[in-house]
Design a protein around this motif. Structure first.
Motif, PDB file in Angstrom:
ATOM      1  N   TYR C  31       0.893  -1.174   0.000  1.00  0.00           N
ATOM      2  CA  TYR C  31       0.000   0.000   0.000  1.00  0.00           C
ATOM      3  C   TYR C  31       0.917   1.205   0.000  1.00  0.00           C
ATOM      4  O   TYR C  31       1.527   1.521   1.020  1.00  0.00           O
ATOM      5  CB  TYR C  31      -0.859   0.048   1.253  1.00  0.00           C
ATOM      6  CG  TYR C  31      -2.061  -0.850   1.244  1.00  0.00           C
ATOM      7  CD1 TYR C  31      -2.999  -0.767   0.214  1.00  0.00           C
ATOM      8  CD2 TYR C  31      -2.283  -1.763   2.259  1.00  0.00           C
ATOM      9  CE1 TYR C  31      -4.109  -1.578   0.207  1.00  0.00           C
ATOM     10  CE2 TYR C  31      -3.400  -2.578   2.252  1.00  0.00           C
ATOM     11  CZ  TYR C  31      -4.306  -2.481   1.223  1.00  0.00           C
ATOM     12  OH  TYR C  31      -5.417  -3.271   1.226  1.00  0.00           O
ATOM     13  N   PHE C  34       4.098   0.892   1.907  1.00  0.00           N
ATOM     14  CA  PHE C  34       3.963  -0.028   3.040  1.00  0.00           C
ATOM     15  C   PHE C  34       3.813  -1.457   2.515  1.00  0.00           C
ATOM     16  O   PHE C  34       2.891  -1.786   1.783  1.00  0.00           O
ATOM     17  CB  PHE C  34       2.750   0.402   3.877  1.00  0.00           C
ATOM     18  CG  PHE C  34       2.398  -0.567   4.962  1.00  0.00           C
ATOM     19  CD1 PHE C  34       3.342  -0.933   5.910  1.00  0.00           C
ATOM     20  CD2 PHE C  34       1.126  -1.104   5.046  1.00  0.00           C
ATOM     21  CE1 PHE C  34       3.027  -1.819   6.908  1.00  0.00           C
ATOM     22  CE2 PHE C  34       0.799  -1.999   6.044  1.00  0.00           C
ATOM     23  CZ  PHE C  34       1.744  -2.354   6.979  1.00  0.00           C
ATOM     24  N   VAL C  36       2.692  -4.698   2.658  1.00  0.00           N
ATOM     25  CA  VAL C  36       1.675  -5.332   3.488  1.00  0.00           C
ATOM     26  C   VAL C  36       1.648  -6.855   3.358  1.00  0.00           C
ATOM     27  O   VAL C  36       1.381  -7.555   4.329  1.00  0.00           O
ATOM     28  CB  VAL C  36       0.282  -4.706   3.239  1.00  0.00           C
ATOM     29  CG1 VAL C  36      -0.058  -4.704   1.786  1.00  0.00           C
ATOM     30  CG2 VAL C  36      -0.786  -5.395   4.032  1.00  0.00           C
ATOM     31  N   PRO C  55      -2.577 -11.552  14.308  1.00  0.00           N
ATOM     32  CA  PRO C  55      -2.931 -10.285  14.952  1.00  0.00           C
ATOM     33  C   PRO C  55      -3.523  -9.295  13.967  1.00  0.00           C
ATOM     34  O   PRO C  55      -3.385  -9.437  12.756  1.00  0.00           O
ATOM     35  CB  PRO C  55      -1.602  -9.779  15.511  1.00  0.00           C
ATOM     36  CG  PRO C  55      -0.550 -10.544  14.826  1.00  0.00           C
ATOM     37  CD  PRO C  55      -1.141 -11.848  14.396  1.00  0.00           C
ATOM     38  N   SER C  56      -4.167  -8.317  14.517  1.00  0.00           N
ATOM     39  CA  SER C  56      -4.790  -7.279  13.690  1.00  0.00           C
ATOM     40  C   SER C  56      -3.727  -6.561  12.868  1.00  0.00           C
ATOM     41  O   SER C  56      -2.636  -6.278  13.347  1.00  0.00           O
ATOM     42  CB  SER C  56      -5.514  -6.294  14.597  1.00  0.00           C
ATOM     43  OG  SER C  56      -6.136  -5.309  13.836  1.00  0.00           O
ATOM     44  N   GLY C  57      -4.041  -6.298  11.616  1.00  0.00           N
ATOM     45  CA  GLY C  57      -3.093  -5.583  10.763  1.00  0.00           C
ATOM     46  C   GLY C  57      -2.036  -6.471  10.152  1.00  0.00           C
ATOM     47  O   GLY C  57      -1.125  -5.985   9.492  1.00  0.00           O
ATOM     48  N   SER C  58      -2.174  -7.790  10.329  1.00  0.00           N
ATOM     49  CA  SER C  58      -1.126  -8.662   9.811  1.00  0.00           C
ATOM     50  C   SER C  58      -1.314  -8.962   8.337  1.00  0.00           C
ATOM     51  O   SER C  58      -0.471  -9.593   7.719  1.00  0.00           O
ATOM     52  CB  SER C  58      -1.091  -9.963  10.613  1.00  0.00           C
ATOM     53  OG  SER C  58      -2.376 -10.551  10.588  1.00  0.00           O
ATOM     54  N   GLY C  59      -2.420  -8.515   7.751  1.00  0.00           N
ATOM     55  CA  GLY C  59      -2.598  -8.678   6.309  1.00  0.00           C
ATOM     56  C   GLY C  59      -3.530  -9.809   5.920  1.00  0.00           C
ATOM     57  O   GLY C  59      -3.596 -10.186   4.756  1.00  0.00           O
ATOM     58  N   LYS C  60      -4.270 -10.344   6.873  1.00  0.00           N
ATOM     59  CA  LYS C  60      -5.170 -11.453   6.574  1.00  0.00           C
ATOM     60  C   LYS C  60      -6.230 -11.033   5.560  1.00  0.00           C
ATOM     61  O   LYS C  60      -6.425 -11.694   4.526  1.00  0.00           O
ATOM     62  CB  LYS C  60      -5.875 -11.928   7.857  1.00  0.00           C
ATOM     63  CG  LYS C  60      -4.952 -12.200   9.019  1.00  0.00           C
ATOM     64  CD  LYS C  60      -5.698 -12.597  10.271  1.00  0.00           C
ATOM     65  CE  LYS C  60      -6.578 -11.526  10.850  1.00  0.00           C
ATOM     66  NZ  LYS C  60      -5.847 -10.370  11.380  1.00  0.00           N
ATOM     67  N   SER C  61      -6.895  -9.923   5.874  1.00  0.00           N
ATOM     68  CA  SER C  61      -7.943  -9.477   4.958  1.00  0.00           C
ATOM     69  C   SER C  61      -7.347  -9.185   3.595  1.00  0.00           C
ATOM     70  O   SER C  61      -7.900  -9.575   2.562  1.00  0.00           O
ATOM     71  CB  SER C  61      -8.604  -8.207   5.476  1.00  0.00           C
ATOM     72  OG  SER C  61      -9.136  -8.417   6.737  1.00  0.00           O
ATOM     73  N   THR C  62      -6.231  -8.503   3.593  1.00  0.00           N
ATOM     74  CA  THR C  62      -5.616  -8.140   2.326  1.00  0.00           C
ATOM     75  C   THR C  62      -5.341  -9.394   1.501  1.00  0.00           C
ATOM     76  O   THR C  62      -5.579  -9.403   0.294  1.00  0.00           O
ATOM     77  CB  THR C  62      -4.317  -7.365   2.589  1.00  0.00           C
ATOM     78  OG1 THR C  62      -4.587  -6.343   3.536  1.00  0.00           O
ATOM     79  CG2 THR C  62      -3.796  -6.754   1.320  1.00  0.00           C
ATOM     80  N   GLU C 182     -13.591 -12.783   8.665  1.00  0.00           N
ATOM     81  CA  GLU C 182     -14.142 -12.576  10.015  1.00  0.00           C
ATOM     82  C   GLU C 182     -15.667 -12.491   9.995  1.00  0.00           C
ATOM     83  O   GLU C 182     -16.255 -11.492  10.409  1.00  0.00           O
ATOM     84  CB  GLU C 182     -13.555 -11.311  10.636  1.00  0.00           C
ATOM     85  CG  GLU C 182     -12.049 -11.249  10.507  1.00  0.00           C
ATOM     86  CD  GLU C 182     -11.396 -10.372  11.554  1.00  0.00           C
ATOM     87  OE1 GLU C 182     -12.012 -10.171  12.613  1.00  0.00           O
ATOM     88  OE2 GLU C 182     -10.283  -9.922  11.321  1.00  0.00           O
TER      89      GLU C 182
HETATM   90  N1  ATP Z   1      -6.438   0.730   1.595  1.00  0.00           N
HETATM   91  C1  ATP Z   1      -5.375   0.704   2.416  1.00  0.00           C
HETATM   92  N2  ATP Z   1      -4.405   1.647   2.273  1.00  0.00           N
HETATM   93  C2  ATP Z   1      -3.312   1.633   3.075  1.00  0.00           C
HETATM   94  N3  ATP Z   1      -3.093   0.733   4.043  1.00  0.00           N
HETATM   95  C3  ATP Z   1      -4.007  -0.235   4.224  1.00  0.00           C
HETATM   96  C4  ATP Z   1      -5.200  -0.292   3.442  1.00  0.00           C
HETATM   97  N4  ATP Z   1      -5.937  -1.343   3.856  1.00  0.00           N
HETATM   98  C5  ATP Z   1      -5.245  -1.899   4.860  1.00  0.00           C
HETATM   99  N5  ATP Z   1      -4.067  -1.249   5.073  1.00  0.00           N
HETATM  100  C6  ATP Z   1      -3.059  -1.590   6.062  1.00  0.00           C
HETATM  101  O1  ATP Z   1      -2.574  -2.857   5.745  1.00  0.00           O
HETATM  102  C7  ATP Z   1      -2.344  -3.623   6.904  1.00  0.00           C
HETATM  103  C8  ATP Z   1      -3.050  -4.944   6.788  1.00  0.00           C
HETATM  104  O2  ATP Z   1      -4.447  -4.726   6.800  1.00  0.00           O
HETATM  105  P1  ATP Z   1      -5.491  -5.897   6.853  1.00  0.00           P
HETATM  106  O3  ATP Z   1      -6.857  -5.294   6.829  1.00  0.00           O
HETATM  107  O4  ATP Z   1      -5.178  -6.879   5.809  1.00  0.00           O
HETATM  108  O5  ATP Z   1      -5.208  -6.527   8.273  1.00  0.00           O
HETATM  109  P2  ATP Z   1      -5.974  -7.711   8.979  1.00  0.00           P
HETATM  110  O6  ATP Z   1      -4.981  -8.714   9.256  1.00  0.00           O
HETATM  111  O7  ATP Z   1      -7.170  -8.075   8.218  1.00  0.00           O
HETATM  112  O8  ATP Z   1      -6.384  -7.018  10.345  1.00  0.00           O
HETATM  113  P3  ATP Z   1      -7.773  -7.119  11.127  1.00  0.00           P
HETATM  114  O9  ATP Z   1      -7.706  -8.316  11.961  1.00  0.00           O
HETATM  115  O10 ATP Z   1      -7.759  -5.846  11.939  1.00  0.00           O
HETATM  116  O11 ATP Z   1      -8.864  -7.129  10.125  1.00  0.00           O
HETATM  117  C9  ATP Z   1      -2.804  -2.800   8.062  1.00  0.00           C
HETATM  118  O12 ATP Z   1      -1.660  -2.231   8.676  1.00  0.00           O
HETATM  119  C10 ATP Z   1      -3.634  -1.719   7.446  1.00  0.00           C
HETATM  120  O13 ATP Z   1      -3.486  -0.528   8.168  1.00  0.00           O
END
Ligand code: ATP
Ligand code: ATP
Ligand code: GLN
Ligand code: MG
Ligand code: MG
Lengths: 403, 317, 262, 431, 262
Positions: C31, C34, C36, C55-62, C182
């Motif tokens: 991103y 960053f 990710v 953990p939160s922010g680890s990139g699972k959703s991405t 989730e």
């Molecule tokens: N559109 C975006 N632009 C910039 N950074 C992003 C964007 N979407 C997510 N991020 C960043 O990418 C990282 C991974 O996000 P992601 O949503 O994949 O985390 P996650 O593991 O799903 O966390 P959660 O458990 O909170 O859902 C996070 O640090 C988030 O801040």
């Protein structure tokens, strides 16, 4: 279970007027009502006192007298011998006309600017921001004056005259002058009614075709093309009829005659200036509403639709717009209201709206200030209430069902 | 009564035009100047002894009558035509004509128009809410020719529209046209057509009903006119007033004989002050709109009756 | 822990084929600047059920959004059902119609009834006749146990019901792979169970599933594999039993102690 | 590592993958341009169209700006200096700036007074607008109206002082009586304030020269100052009235509700210009014979009415946004209506409404230009009246209108940026 | 069920006097034409602790809101502490200062600090001097175990803490009767206990309490009586032991099976 009664109904005591919830409200309302009546009575008695002292009276007779002045823009027949009431009607229609036109163009402008402002194209979105901010933050009166001055810079009809004229008509058909824009006007010959019927039928045909296409989609899953067939249905029969009937409608081109252009259709410059000014000014507000409306639709909606396999255009049409419209339309309608109200500044560019005729010339020529101002307010109030009624209807019809 | 109000207030509220060079307009320093403005100053001088004790209230064609009717202003001196309905229906009192005028047309020379009757189909700039607007309609109807009005609210706007070519001709009182033309870059490129299509006796006015006040304003105007007739000027007025002369009317006017001032509730030297404020009628005329000003108006009808004009002050007796 | 046995049985009932459903090779995503997702390698077989945690922010959703082309990846290759994900629109369309996705916040279309939510995509994307689409929709709504709500609007349903509609809506497109991000974390506790039950049922029918969730009971019961992500990387993966009993990496241990502890 | 699949399930990462920079194609100017301006053909066309629009605008405006004449006595002189070249005649601004800003009859030697009042406005507004400003400055806000009155209108300082004393006295009495009930407090406060002001009136009449500034009449105020004046006064006055109207409209008492609804809907249904007509031509008829009050005052009354109806609607939105529980909790603690509103409901509702109120204020401020239609010499009236009508500057439109637009833009844009900032802050820190 | 014995002991420690605290006779209430409370008869003695349960919409909230005059009843009589509830404002004021109330959603005032929340009513209604009010407030905040949060704003506290503040706020008015409307149902499970503990403590001090709740553990532990309502009527009431062990009416049985089952 023993039978009990209500608390003993104690007699009425004056202190209950203040202390008892049942009477307290009544007391307050009574006081408010009395105050209101007194205030109104006071004002009205002053009014009659003052009128009597000045030897004036309240009378609407002047509406029946001949107005004596001419109006340059009129949708219904009017001349200086017509009555003041008719002059007011002319003004009323002019208000409605400019408001209607401005609503349409402001919406177009606003929707385009609002969407472009969300565009990923950096330059375009910046440009639209500048447009929106510039117009939103400067009084509409100044914009009306500026645009009024701007259209004055168009060439005079005189400039079209002579061998080496400094201005020329577009396609020999359209003349842009500082007195107005002249475009060819239709002249209806024999058989034009048939043509009209054909045209109306084609419109009906298009609607029917679209219905059919949707039904077909639902029945069989086949998506029929929409744009080309619609255009064909719309145009081909009319064009054919036009030639078969021997060109029942011809165009009358504007030509320079005397001081001005004659023939064709003239759109007066005051109308254009006011129309333009209201459109760009309100367009900026609408752009903001549109942007807010689209942003209000959760990003998740787009993603959910995309992950179902819908294409961007369908996502827009089937998912985003139906939701965004619910957010956009209420403020949009109050913008329409604003347009109508702002059109009362018409006199700044010499447009004969109701404020200029009834609230301006008539007031001034007859001196009937109270009567005309009251009528004027009544008129605007009716429009506003009508528009609000429409808005409420819309709101209740689209309100999302919630638990 | 208005007189008491004015005295108590210490200033005269005088309605004037929003800006018509020569008749009433603030100069670069914001001081009001002009023919009508001088009328206000003369009344202020007569009533309060101070020609600067005037609060000028600019009015448009639209707001002038309501301003007067509602009491916002004490008098209106704003090239306003004396008409029947204004006098009777609107309940005003015109106190006497200070300028005999008529409505004319201003056209660019280049247009090649020599008569108002050639204006068939023309676009005409016209101030709304004026007599000229009604005259215009009548004139074209009578001559069975057509025109298209461009309504404007103020003199300035009319000028702007006319110069931008948004109308072929601008019509208003001939004096107004002269004043307008005077401000043009090339006044010579524009002509005022010979036809005068109406009578426009311009007169200051007050509210109907307060006759005492009307008298004060009326006789102030008459004093200015009479002063010219008698040869009293701002230069010699103090001298002449210092001692009684051999002209009994002049003596009465200047307060050296009789008590005319008292009769209208003013001091006896009221006329001296009024004349001292800006001079007699002729002086005011010459200073503001006369032939040596950019406006360049000839006295014409507005000459003293002795010079073949219409100015004829009733006797001070 | 009496559940373990049941869970293992349940899981064993589910078959995994040899066909590859999803193959991710050396995928990276940024991103802006960053980083990710970093060098993600993952192969999912048809019929496999994978749980991703971290953990939160680890990139699972991405990660799972990349599979669905909701996000673009910048490096590496993603192959879904034999189709290589590229920026070609046709490709993306094909993949999206193979892959269904459920979001944390359901994202039902609030202006359409439940039934219309379910038939929208089949009609406009799959070009299914309306009647047929509605029949399918009713079939899946029955499966998620809310056929009687078909004519209501999403706003009139409880969260758990809405999430079940979201699942049914995805199923109506007859996807071969389901992604869940989730799905239960926005729900009140009473409603979690009904959604998990629906998902378990789906798993038992052999649907290929990738599910981001912290419901460890669910992971134990249906997952073939649990993947632990941290800082955009796959840190550990294992069979659920092993994963919970015997986490290898320190970060995994820490994470598990946190989420199981509370 | 491609063997991380079902066949060899267990996998543990041994080495941490360091963060790497994104691929070249994704960063840098070219990538930015590609992504933001030329990502598709349609976008590229749009970009080019936008560039063309910018070019046209700049080509029109720049020479006019750069070639502008700043020193000349009249438009004729401007034209001579320009000698046929394109360029603005900005000399009108340097010549007439004082009229544009202060109107043509405000005494020149007193220009510092409105200027100072304007500067003090920021000091007074700061504690209201920014919660981070020390609370003690609220005293400045309280003092401001009196100071500004003295500065703008001049006269003896005793007049505003008496006013201030009246307010303070009223407040003290209110504080004493508020324990009994809100109504007592309010009534007592008003009576006390009125009494003090009435008594003070004699002192003022007695000492008109004490610390006196050159008095200026309302009629003499004009130009942009008049716009500011009307804007600030009307917005401040319309706030309390708007609150009352909003409460009235929310009331369960049908008659009170009905009165407020009719008032609000009526005012919102007609254009401001008709209300100004009322102020100008009709209002005098409704006042007792003999009262003539200033046009400016009448205009303030009408604009205040106008603004309070709009503000009432904004505040009603704020009230509606409060959960019912807040009302019930206040009730169940035994607070009466006035206390519940004052202590619990309004503080919250007003906070939510601030962005809306600011928007109304901006709109209102822009609408103050409408007074030029009833021949008051505000900024626009000044331009359309004395300046364009003068022989010297007739025909200078763009420079003047541009200047007016610029002044309004600066103020309104500033305020609307503030309101957006506020909205963002409210959105994030409502906890 | 090992809790039963403890609970019984705990309950027996609490004494009930002979004074009547609240007496409701033949009370009826309608919303429009909807008959929401029907012939309610209920007498609460001073020191009694009553738990009301029943299905959603059965009128539980409405009943206790009537006691507090938050809703007006149309028929019958409510006597609180000897004062007959009428539309006289003085009466209502007196009753409200006797009766404290806690809501499901706490309804703290978000623009005031915790301390200000607690001192608002004492200062403005009871006209207590500010210092004194603050001392009382700190005393009750200490009692609900969050004195250190006094200067924070409600938004900065967890749900459980907020509910305890709400209780402290009510107590600051020194009420003789406390009403609770589902005080724990908006809380996360971890927080429920801390609020219940506070309530139990309150009960042990002999406060008269009416509590709408479905926390059956709580009911067992502190209630003298459990009242079951359905369709606006009191359907059954009994001592908690008996009530849970041996419900009489069919509707009660059904209800208990539902809430205990899940
Ligand atoms: N559109 C975006 N632009 C910039 N950074 C992003 C964007 N979407 C997510 N991020 C960043 O990418 C990282 C991974 O996000 P992601 O949503 O994949 O985390 P996650 O593991 O799903 O966390 P959660 O458990 O909170 O859902 C996070 O640090 C988030 O801040
Ligand atoms: N203000 C109102 N107007 C009309 N009907 C209402 C109102 N408040 C509540 N009701 C209705 O009265 C009935 C009883 O409501 P009440 O809130 O007392 O139920 P409850 O037993 O507390 O339910 P829950 O467990 O859901 O809180 C419900 O059917 C509800 O819909
Ligand atoms: N031009 C004017 O403003 C005045 C016009 C005309 N003399 C009138 O009184 O109506
Ligand atoms: Mg996530
Ligand atoms: Mg309830």
């Amino acid at each position: 279970m023993a039978i009990h009664t209500d608390p003993p109904a104690s007699g009425f005591r004056p202190s209950m007027l203040i202390n008892d919830t049942r009477y307290r409200g009544l007391t307050f309302q009574f006081i408010a009502l009395v105050l209101l009546i007194f205030a109104i009575a006071y004002l009205v008695s002053n009014l009659f006192g003052n009128l009597a002292a000045a030897g004036l009276n309240i009378s609407y007779d002047f509406l029946g007298e001949s107005a004596g002045y001419d109006i340059n823009q009129r949708l219904i027949p009017y001349d200086s011998q017509s009555t003041h009431l008719r002059a007011a009607m002319v003004g009323l229609l002019n208000t409605l006309l400019v408001a209607f036109l401005a609503c349409i163009t402001a919406t177009l402008l606003g929707v385009i600017a609002g969407i472009l402002r969300l565009s990923k194209n950096w330059l375009v979105s910046r440009l639209m921001s500048i447009y929106v901010e510039a117009f939103r933050n400067v009084p509409v009166l100044i914009w009306i004056l500026i645009i009024g001055t701007m259209v004055q810079q168009l060439p005079q009809p005189n400039a079209f005259r002579g061998e080496n004229a400094s201005a020329s008509m577009l396609f020999d058909a359209v003349a842009l002058t500082n007195r107005g824009i002249y475009i060819p006007g239709p002249v209806f010959g024999a058989g034009w009614t048939i043509l009209l019927v054909v045209a109306l039928l084609s419109v009906a045909g298009v609607v029917a075709y679209r219905r059919f296409a949707l039904k077909r989609l639902y029945d069989t899953g086949r998506i029929l093309p929409l744009v080309w067939p619609s255009l064909l249905i719309l145009l081909v029969p009319s064009v054919l009829a036009f030639f078969i009937l021997g060109r029942p409608v011809t165009l009358d081109y504007p030509v320079l005659r005397g001081f001005n252009f004659g023939g064709g259709v003239q759109i007066g410059v005051p109308l254009i200036a006011l129309w333009l000014a209201l459109s760009v000014y309100t367009g900026a507000f609408i752009a903001e509403n549109v942007r807010a409306g689209i942003l209000a639709v959760n990003r998740g909606q787009t993603e959910a639709a995309a992950s179902l396999g819908l294409r961007p255009r369908r996502i827009m049409n089937l998912v985003i717009l139906p939701q965004a419209l619910r957010v956009i339309i209420p403020p949009l309608i109050s913008q329409y209201l604003n347009i109508t109200k702002n059109s009362s500044l018409a006199i700044a560019v010499g447009y004969a709206d109701i404020t200029a005729t009834l609230g301006g010339i008539t007031l001034n020529q007859t001196g009937r200030a109270i009567e005309t101002v009251l009528l004027l307010m009544l008129f605007y109030l009716i429009i506003s209430l009508a528009i609000s009624a429409v808005m409420n209807l819309y709101n209740s019809s689209v309100a999302l069902k919630e638990r | 009564a208005t007189l008491d109000d004015v005295k108590q207030r210490g200033t005269l509220n005088c309605g004037v035009v929003t800006g018509l060079p020569g008749f009433g307009a603030p100069n670069a320093n914001g001081e009001w100047e002009g023919f009508d403005v001088s009328m206000c100053r003369a009344v202020a001088a007569a009533v309060l002894g101070d020609p600067t004790a005037v609060q000028f209230v600019p009015t448009t064609g639209k707001t002038r009558f309501t301003a007067l009717a509602s009491g916002e202003i004490d008098m209106l001196a704003r090239n306003t035509t004396w008409t029947f309905s204004r006098d009777t229906d609107l309940k005003f009192d015109f106190i006497g004509v200070n300028y005999y005028d008529g409505q004319g047309f201003l056209v660019p020379k280049a247009l090649g128009v020599t008569s108002a009757k050639d204006l068939d189909g023309a676009t005409v700039c016209i101030q709304t809410g004026t007599t000229t607007e009604l005259n215009l309609a009548d004139f074209f109807r009578k001559n069975n020719i057509s025109y298209e009005p461009v309504p404007v609210e103020t003199q300035a706007e009319g000028q702007q529209q006319y110069l931008a070519g948004a109308c072929d001709t601008y019509t208003t009182d001939a004096s107004g046209l002269a004043a307008t033309r005077a401000t043009f870059e090339n006044p010579g490129d524009h002509v005022i057509l010979p036809e005068i299509i109406s009578k426009e006796p311009l007169a200051p006015l007050v509210r109907h009903g307060d006759n005492d006040w009307a008298d004060i304003v009326r006789w102030t105007l008459n004093a200015l006119i009479a002063a010219e007739e008698m040869g009293i000027t701002s230069a010699n007025v103090t001298e002449l007033a210092a001692s009684a002369g051999d002209n009994p009317e002049m003596n009465r006017l200047l307060g050296n004989e009789g008590n005319l001032g008292e009769m209208i509730g003013l001091s006896n030297d009221w006329a001296v002050k009024a004349i001292g404020a800006g001079g007699n009628y002729g002086e005011i005329f010459e200073k503001t709109i006369g032939e040596n000003t950019p406006i360049g108006l000839a006295r014409g009808l507005n000459a003293q009756w002795t010079d073949g004009g219409l100015l004829y002050s009733p006797p001070f007796r | 822990m009496t559940m373990t046995d049941d869970a293992a049985t349940a899981r064993n009932r589910l078959s995994v084929s040899d066909e590859i459903a999803i193959e991710i090779v050396n995928m990276n995503k940024w991103y802006g600047t960053f980083h990710v997702l970093r060098d993600i390698d993952l192969t999912v077989m048809r019929g496999e059920r994978i749980v991703i945690c971290g953990p939160s922010g680890s990139g699972k959703s991405t990660l799972i959004r990349c599979i669905n082309a909701l996000e673009e990846h910048q490096k590496g290759r993603i192959t879904v059902d034999g189709t290589v994900l590229s920026s070609d629109l046709k490709n993306i369309d094909r993949i999206r119609s193979e892959v269904g996705m459920c979001f944390q916040h359901f994202n039902l279309f609030p202006h359409l009834t439940i039934l219309e939510n379910c038939t929208l995509a089949p009609i406009w994307v799959r070009k299914t006749p309306k009647r047929e689409a509605e029949e399918t929709a009713m079939h899946f709504l029955t499966k998620v146990k809310i056929p009687e709500q078909a004519d209501k609007y999403p706003g009139q349903l409880s969260g758990g019901q809405q999430q079940r509609v979201a699942i049914a809506r995805s199923l109506c497109m007859k996807p071969r792979i389901m992604l869940f991000d989730e799905p239960t974390s926005a729900l009140d506790p009473e409603m979690i169970k009904e959604v998990l039950d629906t998902m378990i049922e789906l798993a038992e029918e052999g649907m290929t599933m990738i599910c981001v969730t912290h419901e460890m009971g669910f992971a134990r019961q249906v997952a073939n594999r649990v993947i632990f992500m941290d800082q955009g990387q796959i840190v550990e993966q294992n069979e659920p039993e092993e994963f919970f009993r015997n986490p290898q990496s320190d970060r995994t241990k820490l994470f598990l102690s946190q989420i199981l502890g509370h | 590592m491609s063997d991380t699949h079902a066949q060899s399930v267990p996998f543990v990462r041994e080495s941490f993958i360091p963060e790497a920079p994104p691929p070249e194609t994704d960063t840098g100017v070219v990538a930015w341009l590609r992504k933001n301006l030329f990502s598709t053909w349609a976008y590229a066309l749009l970009t080019i169209a936008a560039l063309y629009v910018i070019y046209v605008i700049l080509a029109g405006v720049l020479p006019w700006l750069l070639n502008g004449v700043w020193n000349a006595d009249s438009i004729q002189q401007c034209r001579e200096i320009l000698a046929g070249e394109r360029g603005g005649c900005f000399a009108v601004l340097t010549e007439r700036w004082n009229q544009l800003l202060f109107g043509f009859s405000y005494p020149t030697e007193a220009y510092w007074r409105p200027t100072l009042a304007f500067a003090l406005l920021f000091v007074a507004a700061a504690p209201v607008l920014f919660t981070s400003v020390p609370r003690i400055l609220l005293v400045a806000t309280l003092l401001y109206p009196f100071a500004a009155y003295w500065l703008l209108w001049g006269g003896t300082i005793l007049a505003p002082l008496v006013g201030l004393l009246g307010v303070i006295g009223g407040y003290l009495v209110y504080r004493r009586l508020i324990d009994r009930s809100f109504a007592y407090g309010l009534l007592g406060g008003i009576v006390a304030a009125a009494a003090i002001m009435w008594l003070g009136g004699f002192v003022v009449a007695d000492q008109p020269r004490f610390l006196s500034l050159l008095p200026v009449q309302s009629r003499d105020m004009g130009g942009f100052m008049l716009n500011m004046l009307l804007g600030v006064i009307c917005v401040s006055l319309s706030l309390p009235i708007g609150i009352l109207l909003a409460l009235g409209r929310q009331s369960s008492l049908p008659i009170i509700k009905w009165i407020c609804v009719v008032f609000i809907e009526f005012v919102r249904g007609v254009p401001l210009i008709t209300l100004l007509f009322v102020a100008n031509v009709v209002l005098a008829y409704f006042l007792p014979p003999g009262t003539t009050f200033d046009l400016i005052l009448r205009v303030i009354i009408m604009i205040t009415m106008f603004a309070s109806a709009y503000i009432a609607e904004v505040i009603r939105g704020g009230l509606a946004a409060l959960p019912r529980g807040q009302y019930e909790a206040a009730d169940s603690l035994g607070l009466d209506y006035a206390q519940a509103m004052r202590l619990v409901i309004l503080p919250q509702a007003l906070k939510i409404s601030i962005p809306g109120i600011v928007n109304v204020a901006v709109g209102l401020f822009k609408d103050t230009t409408l007074v030029s239609i009833i021949s008051m010499f505000d900024l626009v009236g000044m331009i359309r009246g004395p300046i364009l009508a003068s022989t010297d500057w007739g025909g200078v439109y763009w420079e003047l209108f541009g200047f007016a637009a610029l002044l309004f833009f600066v103020v309104c844009y500033g305020i609307s940026q503030y309101s957006q900032w506020l909205e963002r802050r409210l959105a994030t820190d409502h906890r």
